[in-house]
Design a protein around this motif. Structure first.
Motif, PDB file in Angstrom:
ATOM      1  N   VAL B 243       0.867  -1.181   0.000  1.00  0.00           N
ATOM      2  CA  VAL B 243       0.000   0.000   0.000  1.00  0.00           C
ATOM      3  C   VAL B 243       0.898   1.223   0.000  1.00  0.00           C
ATOM      4  O   VAL B 243       1.828   1.321   0.806  1.00  0.00           O
ATOM      5  CB  VAL B 243      -0.906   0.035   1.251  1.00  0.00           C
ATOM      6  N   GLN B 244       0.645   2.134  -0.910  1.00  0.00           N
ATOM      7  CA  GLN B 244       1.451   3.350  -1.009  1.00  0.00           C
ATOM      8  C   GLN B 244       0.628   4.521  -0.475  1.00  0.00           C
ATOM      9  O   GLN B 244      -0.525   4.697  -0.857  1.00  0.00           O
ATOM     10  CB  GLN B 244       1.811   3.587  -2.481  1.00  0.00           C
ATOM     11  N   TYR B 245       1.226   5.278   0.444  1.00  0.00           N
ATOM     12  CA  TYR B 245       0.495   6.430   0.970  1.00  0.00           C
ATOM     13  C   TYR B 245       1.030   7.710   0.352  1.00  0.00           C
ATOM     14  O   TYR B 245       2.247   7.902   0.237  1.00  0.00           O
ATOM     15  CB  TYR B 245       0.631   6.498   2.488  1.00  0.00           C
ATOM     16  N   GLY B 256       2.563  10.902   5.893  1.00  0.00           N
ATOM     17  CA  GLY B 256       2.462   9.903   4.843  1.00  0.00           C
ATOM     18  C   GLY B 256       3.704   9.822   3.993  1.00  0.00           C
ATOM     19  O   GLY B 256       4.807  10.093   4.446  1.00  0.00           O
ATOM     20  N   GLY B 257       3.498   9.473   2.753  1.00  0.00           N
ATOM     21  CA  GLY B 257       4.623   9.312   1.858  1.00  0.00           C
ATOM     22  C   GLY B 257       5.351   8.005   2.072  1.00  0.00           C
ATOM     23  O   GLY B 257       6.432   7.793   1.547  1.00  0.00           O
ATOM     24  N   THR B 258       4.772   7.126   2.867  1.00  0.00           N
ATOM     25  CA  THR B 258       5.446   5.858   3.134  1.00  0.00           C
ATOM     26  C   THR B 258       4.798   4.749   2.315  1.00  0.00           C
ATOM     27  O   THR B 258       3.653   4.867   1.890  1.00  0.00           O
ATOM     28  CB  THR B 258       5.340   5.499   4.617  1.00  0.00           C
ATOM     29  N   MET B 343      -8.560   3.380   3.407  1.00  0.00           N
ATOM     30  CA  MET B 343      -7.337   3.654   2.658  1.00  0.00           C
ATOM     31  C   MET B 343      -7.490   4.909   1.826  1.00  0.00           C
ATOM     32  O   MET B 343      -6.590   5.755   1.765  1.00  0.00           O
ATOM     33  CB  MET B 343      -7.056   2.467   1.741  1.00  0.00           C
ATOM     34  N   LYS B 344      -8.635   5.033   1.202  1.00  0.00           N
ATOM     35  CA  LYS B 344      -8.878   6.199   0.348  1.00  0.00           C
ATOM     36  C   LYS B 344      -8.850   7.473   1.188  1.00  0.00           C
ATOM     37  O   LYS B 344      -8.290   8.487   0.783  1.00  0.00           O
ATOM     38  CB  LYS B 344     -10.239   6.039  -0.337  1.00  0.00           C
ATOM     39  N   LYS B 345      -9.445   7.391   2.378  1.00  0.00           N
ATOM     40  CA  LYS B 345      -9.541   8.573   3.234  1.00  0.00           C
ATOM     41  C   LYS B 345      -8.158   9.080   3.621  1.00  0.00           C
ATOM     42  O   LYS B 345      -7.922  10.279   3.693  1.00  0.00           O
ATOM     43  CB  LYS B 345     -10.328   8.201   4.497  1.00  0.00           C
ATOM     44  N   PHE B 346      -7.221   8.153   3.861  1.00  0.00           N
ATOM     45  CA  PHE B 346      -5.897   8.576   4.291  1.00  0.00           C
ATOM     46  C   PHE B 346      -4.904   8.661   3.139  1.00  0.00           C
ATOM     47  O   PHE B 346      -3.707   8.675   3.353  1.00  0.00           O
ATOM     48  CB  PHE B 346      -5.378   7.624   5.376  1.00  0.00           C
ATOM     49  N   GLY B 347      -5.438   8.670   1.936  1.00  0.00           N
ATOM     50  CA  GLY B 347      -4.566   8.885   0.787  1.00  0.00           C
ATOM     51  C   GLY B 347      -3.702   7.706   0.433  1.00  0.00           C
ATOM     52  O   GLY B 347      -2.592   7.871  -0.045  1.00  0.00           O
ATOM     53  N   GLY B 348      -4.205   6.505   0.672  1.00  0.00           N
ATOM     54  CA  GLY B 348      -3.405   5.341   0.323  1.00  0.00           C
ATOM     55  C   GLY B 348      -3.998   4.620  -0.866  1.00  0.00           C
ATOM     56  O   GLY B 348      -5.191   4.747  -1.157  1.00  0.00           O
ATOM     57  N   PHE B 349      -3.148   3.894  -1.577  1.00  0.00           N
ATOM     58  CA  PHE B 349      -3.666   3.085  -2.678  1.00  0.00           C
ATOM     59  C   PHE B 349      -2.751   1.899  -2.899  1.00  0.00           C
ATOM     60  O   PHE B 349      -1.572   1.911  -2.532  1.00  0.00           O
ATOM     61  CB  PHE B 349      -3.807   3.900  -3.957  1.00  0.00           C
ATOM     62  N   PRO B 358     -12.732  -0.445  -7.016  1.00  0.00           N
ATOM     63  CA  PRO B 358     -11.813  -1.469  -7.536  1.00  0.00           C
ATOM     64  C   PRO B 358     -10.917  -2.053  -6.451  1.00  0.00           C
ATOM     65  O   PRO B 358     -10.646  -3.265  -6.441  1.00  0.00           O
ATOM     66  CB  PRO B 358     -10.989  -0.720  -8.575  1.00  0.00           C
ATOM     67  N   THR B 359     -10.475  -1.193  -5.505  1.00  0.00           N
ATOM     68  CA  THR B 359      -9.637  -1.691  -4.409  1.00  0.00           C
ATOM     69  C   THR B 359     -10.405  -2.708  -3.572  1.00  0.00           C
ATOM     70  O   THR B 359      -9.877  -3.774  -3.227  1.00  0.00           O
ATOM     71  CB  THR B 359      -9.193  -0.525  -3.521  1.00  0.00           C
ATOM     72  N   ALA B 360     -11.679  -2.374  -3.275  1.00  0.00           N
ATOM     73  CA  ALA B 360     -12.488  -3.287  -2.471  1.00  0.00           C
ATOM     74  C   ALA B 360     -12.640  -4.613  -3.189  1.00  0.00           C
ATOM     75  O   ALA B 360     -12.520  -5.683  -2.583  1.00  0.00           O
ATOM     76  CB  ALA B 360     -13.854  -2.676  -2.191  1.00  0.00           C
ATOM     77  N   GLU B 361     -12.876  -4.535  -4.516  1.00  0.00           N
ATOM     78  CA  GLU B 361     -13.041  -5.774  -5.275  1.00  0.00           C
ATOM     79  C   GLU B 361     -11.757  -6.586  -5.264  1.00  0.00           C
ATOM     80  O   GLU B 361     -11.784  -7.809  -5.072  1.00  0.00           O
ATOM     81  CB  GLU B 361     -13.442  -5.457  -6.720  1.00  0.00           C
TER      82      GLU B 361
END
Lengths: 78, 436
Positions: B243-245, B256-258, B343-349, B358-361
């Motif tokens: 997961v990239q933040y 973030g940025g981690t 994840m979306k709320k904290f800027g992660g993907f 799509p992430t949930a799927e």
């Protein structure tokens, strides 16, 4: 004597169940039962909780004494 | 290895916790040997010895969880089985009753309310189970084929006293478990189960050694160790989804940025499917026993197909239930949509996958694929001892066999969890020492 011990047992048992139910619920049920998440209980126990603990210990002591007493009565009489 | 032990014992706080836990365990084992008032202890012992060589008991599972205290009709004979059953029921009801679901979403306070409900239900179940056991004992069905009177004085007052004392014992045990969770190390309830299962190992091992000889005993021991190693291996296995933040500024601070990962355990559900499955499988046996009449066609059907742990119907049914409950429990505890939203709320993907739906799927796809080997492994480990019934003398059913199945799963899980908690406590201490 046996009757007295039995009544004593009934009373202390019911008291014990009630006292235990009065305690604040700890732990998060089944999810934390088997390798669940780490939970930390930072909240210390209050004075009321401490008194409740003391009362519970007292009742437990009475309960154990009457159980052992009735066990002794049975083994002595037979 | 030994150094870790030493540092764990030299830390005053940790030492107090460990000693407290040990003390509670000792008290539990002591309480499990005190017979209930009104129960004739010598008669129980004689009946128990007759049972040892005899046929399997209906109560093998219950007896396993209570560490053999059940068949001794001791004060703590119910063990924490009522609590487990109550937790299972509350957990299942969270899907059915909207109010429970709301409470679960509320977080800490809602969880506390649910736990309180669990405790009330525990007492109710304890009364039910105690009544059932006492009724069976009075009718002489608890020990089949034993003619001794287990409860000599079967007046109403005496029976009621036994039931009430057993209920109080169950609630006392619940409180002890909570105390261990609060002041000791690890989760109290699971530690108590661990103790009661571990307490049976020496006697069962000795039994095998006496009846089957040294060679079989060695084989069983080696086999048990191999099973333990494999259980640890799979318990620790996890898939790490990267997961990239994104970097973001809040005020003057950079967050973030981690790049981290989202760990998905292969066996996300733990031992819960096994416990669910075995609890459900023993229900028809218990009902059949309570109904009393052994000669109706369905009683015979249950006896031959469901009770007997070596029949293939039993094995298949058990396996299917475990796989179903593994999926069911994972779907209750892990919500991919919620996780994706977070994840979306904290800027992660996840690299290569869009945030949101799509992430949930993707998460649910990975999860359902990874759960399959986990569920199969659970089923195989749980069913394995059933094939070796001939080796162990077939006594007490597969669940009681301490070197395989449910018992090993529970023991390894609880052990791992406890050790992890001790370790985290240790690192906590060490960091504090550095900073000072």
């Amino acid at each position: 004597m046996t009757l007295f011990l039995q009544i004593m047992l009934l009373v202390t048992s019911v008291l014990l169940v009630l006292l235990v139910l009065l305690h604040r619920a700890k732990g998060g049920g089944l999810s934390s039962l088997f390798g669940g998440g780490m939970q930390s209980s930072l909240a210390g126990s209050s004075v009321a909780e401490k008194n409740l603990d003391r009362m519970t210990f007292f009742v437990i002591a009475l309960w154990v004494i009457s159980i052992i007493g009735s066990g002794l009565l049975v083994s002595l009489s037979s | 290895m030994l150094g870790a032990f030493r540092s764990a014992l030299t830390t005053p706080d940790l030492r107090r916790k460990i000693l407290f836990t040990l003390g509670m365990v000792v008290l539990y084992r002591l309480g499990a040997t005190i017979p209930s008032p009104g129960v004739s202890y010598p008669n129980v012992q004689k009946c128990f010895e007759q049972m040892q060589g005899g046929s399997q008991s209906v109560f093998s599972l219950l007896n396993l969880f209570s560490g053999g205290a059940l068949l001794q009709l001791s004060v703590l004979s119910l063990g924490i089985m009522p609590y487990i059953t109550a937790s299972i029921i509350i957990q299942l009801l969270q899907v059915v009753i909207p109010r429970f679901e709301q409470l679960k979403k509320e977080g800490q306070s809602g969880q506390a309310t649910l736990t309180q409900y669990t405790r009330y239900l525990t007492i109710a179940l304890a009364v039910l189970q105690a009544t059932g056991i006492v009724a069976l004992a009075v009718r002489g069905q608890l020990f089949q084929g034993c003619t001794m009177e287990v409860i000599p004085d079967s007046s109403i007052l005496n029976l009621v006293t036994i039931v009430v004392v057993m209920t109080a014992g169950a609630s006392l045990l619940m409180w002890m478990g909570e105390l261990i969770t609060e002041r000791g190390i690890g989760n109290g309830m699971s530690l108590l189960i661990f103790t009661s299962i571990a307490a049976r190992i020496p006697s069962q091992g000795g039994n095998i050694l006496n009846t089957k000889g040294g060679l079989v005993f060695t084989v069983v021991c080696v086999f048990g160790l191999a099973i333990i190693a494999s259980v640890v291996f799979i318990e620790q296995a996890q898939r790490r989804i990267p997961v990239q933040y994104a970097k973001r500024m809040i005020g003057r601070r950079m967050y973030g940025g981690t790049s981290t990962y989202l760990p998905l355990k292969v066996n996300q559900a733990g031992v819960i499917p096994v416990i669910f499955g075995s609890s459900l499988l023993y229900l028809p046996q218990l009902l059949g026993q309570l109904a009393g009449n052994q000669n109706t066609w369905w009683a015979r059907f249950i006896q031959t197909y469901i009770v007997s742990p070596s029949s293939w119907v039993h094995i298949l049914l058990y396996m299917a239930m475990i796989i179903f409950f593994a999926y069911f429990y994972v779907s209750i505890t892990f919500n991919p949509e919620e996780r994706a939203d977070e994840m979306k709320k904290f800027g992660g993907f996840i690299p290569g996958i869009r945030p949101g739906r799509p992430t949930a799927e993707y998460l649910s796809f990975v999860l359902s694929r990874i759960t399959l080997p986990g569920a199969l492994y659970l089923g195989i480990i749980a069913v394995l001892p059933n094939f070796f019934l001939g080796l162990t003398g077939g006594q007490g059913g597969g669940q009681q066999f301490p070197f395989g199945g449910t018992a090993v799963l529970i023991m390894v899980n609880v052990g791992l969890d406890t050790v992890k908690q001790v370790e985290s406590q240790l690192t906590q201490r060490n960091y504090e020492g550095f900073l000072r």
